[in-house]
Structure formats: structure tokens, C-alpha cells
Design a protein around this motif. Structure first.
Motif, PDB file in Angstrom:
ATOM      1  N   PHE A   1       0.858  -1.185   0.000  1.00  0.00           N
ATOM      2  CA  PHE A   1       0.000   0.000   0.000  1.00  0.00           C
ATOM      3  C   PHE A   1       0.897   1.238   0.000  1.00  0.00           C
ATOM      4  N   GLY A   2       0.923   1.902  -1.152  1.00  0.00           N
ATOM      5  CA  GLY A   2       1.782   3.081  -1.262  1.00  0.00           C
ATOM      6  C   GLY A   2       3.240   2.723  -1.488  1.00  0.00           C
ATOM      7  N   GLU A   3       3.500   1.549  -2.082  1.00  0.00           N
ATOM      8  CA  GLU A   3       4.883   1.133  -2.349  1.00  0.00           C
ATOM      9  C   GLU A   3       5.467   1.986  -3.485  1.00  0.00           C
ATOM     10  N   GLU A   4       6.642   2.503  -3.275  1.00  0.00           N
ATOM     11  CA  GLU A   4       7.282   3.331  -4.305  1.00  0.00           C
ATOM     12  C   GLU A   4       7.928   2.434  -5.360  1.00  0.00           C
ATOM     13  N   ILE A   5       7.599   2.676  -6.614  1.00  0.00           N
ATOM     14  CA  ILE A   5       8.148   1.893  -7.725  1.00  0.00           C
ATOM     15  C   ILE A   5       8.480   2.840  -8.871  1.00  0.00           C
ATOM     16  N   THR A   6       9.112   2.281  -9.880  1.00  0.00           N
ATOM     17  CA  THR A   6       9.396   3.038 -11.105  1.00  0.00           C
ATOM     18  C   THR A   6       8.756   2.306 -12.276  1.00  0.00           C
ATOM     19  N   LEU A   7       7.812   2.954 -12.932  1.00  0.00           N
ATOM     20  CA  LEU A   7       7.132   2.358 -14.084  1.00  0.00           C
ATOM     21  C   LEU A   7       8.026   2.440 -15.313  1.00  0.00           C
ATOM     22  N   THR A   8       7.996   1.374 -16.099  1.00  0.00           N
ATOM     23  CA  THR A   8       8.744   1.346 -17.358  1.00  0.00           C
ATOM     24  C   THR A   8       7.750   1.429 -18.511  1.00  0.00           C
TER      25      THR A   8
ATOM     26  N   LYS B   1       2.428   2.370  -5.749  1.00  0.00           N
ATOM     27  CA  LYS B   1       1.627   1.189  -6.113  1.00  0.00           C
ATOM     28  C   LYS B   1       0.656   0.843  -4.995  1.00  0.00           C
ATOM     29  N   PHE B   2      -0.604   0.626  -5.367  1.00  0.00           N
ATOM     30  CA  PHE B   2      -1.653   0.176  -4.456  1.00  0.00           C
ATOM     31  C   PHE B   2      -2.337  -1.043  -5.088  1.00  0.00           C
ATOM     32  N   VAL B   3      -2.999  -1.857  -4.287  1.00  0.00           N
ATOM     33  CA  VAL B   3      -3.667  -3.066  -4.791  1.00  0.00           C
ATOM     34  C   VAL B   3      -5.139  -3.026  -4.393  1.00  0.00           C
ATOM     35  N   HIS B   4      -5.998  -3.282  -5.377  1.00  0.00           N
ATOM     36  CA  HIS B   4      -7.443  -3.383  -5.121  1.00  0.00           C
ATOM     37  C   HIS B   4      -7.892  -4.803  -5.413  1.00  0.00           C
TER      38      HIS B   4
END
Length: 253
Positions: free
Chosen positions: A104-111, A196-199
Motif C-alpha cells: 500500500f503506497g509502495e514506491e516503484i518506477t514504471l517502465t 503502487k496500491f492493490v485493489h
């Protein structure tokens, strides 16, 4: 008759008798007594009625040292009753894996990925049905040209208001499709820093997820771009709506 003579005769008779008896007794004393004959009232015992004499035991034969007698095998003791066999307890089934909490609220880098894009708009009342139709249109295009998707289908929200939103339905591809419709194009999916969040669950419950996202951004004092990206981890064309798993990416400024 003279009385004295009569008296003597009377006495002489028993004396004479006594003399005879004495003589007979003497004779009897000198001869062996006769065995009295059995009387009629006492039956004679037959040989069968006489008790049999025990037979004499045969003398024991001495043991021959050269040929000792064979040993008589010992009678085995009776087998003990077998104890009832207790069945081994059934092996319990393995424990179900514990599901870890979704990020919940994980920091990532989108490609950024090459995608085929279908633009559209929808109102909130029929949002999910409209998105499903866009996915079907894109999937039919790729199936017709035998192009396999290179990733999960996505929705990029480009603008929203109280009544509805505009969006881009995207499917990653490695091969460029041909004969695109007027509202279709080739493009790139969003890239850069994001949260990043997950539903999990139906699309109708997405409001709760986005409310939690807004609160998280306010608490962390983070500023997001004007777009949100939904990546459908489960295929929305084959999965029941209440079983959906959707990753929500919030690009940051």
C-alpha cells in the motif's frame, strides 16, 4: 425193678456216650481237618470274578551310548494372541499459505511499454461495462492479426469529473498491429516514479480504494500527476467482477 439199678443205667448211658465222644475227638485231633464243601447258598467264584494280578513291569532297557535316543521335540507354547493393530493417524493436510498484506503506497518506477491504445469516455454509472467493451475491441483486433499481448490490459484515466471520465484502454504488444480504427493508435504506457496500491474485488468498490489513496497522499504530503493507471492482474474478460485483482499506480510529480 430195683430202683438203684435203674439209677445206674440212667447214669451209665451218658457216660458211655461221653466216652465215645472222647474217642472220636481224639481221632479227629490226629487227622487233618476236612475242607467243608460249599453250601448251596454260597456260589462258587469263577476265575473271571477273581481279581487280576498286576503284570510285572518289563525291565528298562539300558541306553546305548553309540545310539542315543532321539530327543523328543518340545511342544511349542501356544502363540500369543496378536494385539489389534491401531491404524496410523492420517497425515494432516498441509497448512494453507498465509497471504501477506498487499503493498500500500509502495514506491516503484514504471517502465514505458509499447501499447495499442483505444481512447474513450464513460459515465460512472456504466463505467465497468464501457471498459469491458474497449478491452473486447482491442482483443478482437489482436486475435484477428494473431498478435499475442505482451502484458496485462490497462486503463489510463486522462480526466475525471462528477459525471464521468475520459480514458485510454491499452494492451502491451511487441508487434505493431495494422488496420487500426480511427479511435485507435500506437503509443507508450506511463513511466517514471509512482506509488503502487492493490485493489481486490469488484469495480464498484474502487471508490473506497481511491479514497484510501487520497488520504495516503495527503498524509505523506505527496503531489500526484493528473493521471491514474489501473493494471488488471486478472483477466477482466474471464474473471468474475468480485474476484478482480487490480494494481493502481499513481504517478508522482
Amino acid at each position: 425193678m430195683d430202683v438203684a439199678r435203674c439209677f445206674r443205667l440212667a447214669m451209665a448211658a451218658p457216660l458211655a456216650t461221653a466216652g465215645i465222644l472222647i474217642g472220636i475227638s481224639g481221632a479227629l485231633a490226629q487227622s487233618p481237618p476236612a475242607v467243608p464243601a460249599p453250601t448251596a447258598s454260597e456260589p462258587t467264584k469263577s476265575a473271571a470274578e477273581e481279581p487280576a494280578k498286576p503284570a510285572a513291569a518289563a525291565p528298562a532297557k539300558p541306553a546305548d551310548p553309540a545310539n542315543p535316543p532321539a530327543a523328543t521335540p518340545a511342544t511349542p507354547p501356544p502363540a500369543a494372541a496378536e494385539a489389534p493393530v491401531t491404524p496410523a493417524p492420517a497425515t494432516p493436510p498441509p497448512a494453507a499459505p498465509v497471504q501477506t498484506a498487499d503493498p500500500f503506497g509502495e514506491e516503484i518506477t514504471l517502465t514505458g511499454k509499447s501499447v495499442v491504445v483505444l481512447k474513450g469516455s464513460a459515465n460512472w454509472d456504466s463505467a465497468f461495462e464501457t471498459l469491458i467493451e474497449s478491452f473486447k475491441t482491442l482483443t478482437a483486433l489482436l486475435d484477428k492479426q494473431a498478435i499475442k499481448p505482451a502484458g496485462n490490459v490497462m486503463i489510463v484515466y486522462t480526466s475525471t469529473d462528477d459525471t464521468g471520465f475520459t480514458y485510454q484502454a491499452e494492451i502491451p504488444v511487441e508487434q505493431e498491429p495494422k488496420d487500426l480504427a480511427k479511435n485507435m493508435s500506437l503509443g507508450k504506457s506511463p513511466d517514471g516514479k509512482a506509488l503502487k496500491f492493490v485493489h481486490r474485488g469488484s469495480y464498484d468498490n474502487m471508490d473506497n480504494t481511491y479514497e484510501a489513496i487520497t488520504n495516503h497522499l495527503d498524509d505523506k504530503k505527496l503531489e500526484a500527476k493528473d493521471t491514474f493507471v489501473e493494471e488488471y492482474i486478472t483477466d477482466p474478460l474471464k474473471t468474475a467482477e468480485d474476484k478482480l485483482v487490480i494494481n493502481v499506480y499513481v504517478p508522482l510529480k
